[in-house]
Design a protein around this motif. Sequence first.
Motif, short mmCIF file in Angstrom:
data_model
loop_
_atom_site.label_atom_id
_atom_site.label_comp_id
_atom_site.label_asym_id
_atom_site.label_seq_id
_atom_site.Cartn_x
_atom_site.Cartn_y
_atom_site.Cartn_z
N SER A 68 0.87 -1.31 -0.33
CA SER A 68 -0.05 -0.34 -0.11
C SER A 68 0.85 0.81 -0.23
O SER A 68 2.67 1.50 0.05
CB SER A 68 -0.97 -0.31 1.64
N SER A 69 0.22 2.76 -0.27
CA SER A 69 1.18 3.60 -0.32
C SER A 69 1.36 3.76 1.08
O SER A 69 2.57 4.39 1.79
CB SER A 69 0.11 4.91 -0.68
N LYS A 70 1.09 3.55 2.57
CA LYS A 70 1.77 3.80 3.31
C LYS A 70 2.17 2.99 3.62
O LYS A 70 4.03 3.48 4.46
CB LYS A 70 -0.14 3.90 4.49
N GLU A 71 2.41 1.39 3.34
CA GLU A 71 3.37 0.98 3.63
C GLU A 71 4.80 0.90 3.26
O GLU A 71 5.92 1.01 3.13
CB GLU A 71 3.32 -1.02 2.91
N LEU A 72 4.28 1.59 1.59
CA LEU A 72 5.76 2.60 0.81
C LEU A 72 6.26 3.34 1.54
O LEU A 72 7.76 3.21 1.35
CB LEU A 72 5.41 2.30 -0.20
N GLY A 73 5.54 3.73 2.13
CA GLY A 73 6.52 5.41 2.51
C GLY A 73 6.68 4.92 3.70
O GLY A 73 8.17 5.46 3.83
#
Length: 120
Positions: free
Chosen positions: A4-9
Motif C-alpha cells: 500500500s502507499s502507506k507501507e511503501l512510505g
Amino acid sequence: MSLSSKELGKLGETVALQYLKEKGYLIKELNYTFLKGEIDIIALDDEEIVFVEVKSRANLELGDPVYGVTPAKVKQIKKVAEFYLYDKNIDGVYCRFDVVTVLFLDFHKPIIEHYINAFD
C-alpha cells in the motif's frame, strides 16, 4: 511485491533513515507532527538542524518522487519546522530542508537521491 502507499512510505522512511545514519547524521526525531503537518525525519548534520522530507515510489508512473514535494507540502513542512524550533526552545541554530527520495524499482536495491538544502 505489492505494498500500500502507506507501507511503501514507511519502507522508504526506513531506507532513508539508514542512509542518513550511514552519512553520519544524528537522528533527533521521527515523524514529528504539529496540527495536520508532519516532518518525517529531524536530524543534526554537524551543528545544523536538518528537516528531512522522504518521498518514496515503486515506479515512475507519476514521475520522479521529488515531484511529490509540492509548494503546499513545502509550506506545511516550514510551518511544522517553525513550531518544532519553538517547541524545543531552539534559537540561533542553522537549519535546512532536505529531501530524500527512494525509488523501489528493485526492492532489494532501492535508488536513493539526497537533495541537500532542497528549499528555503
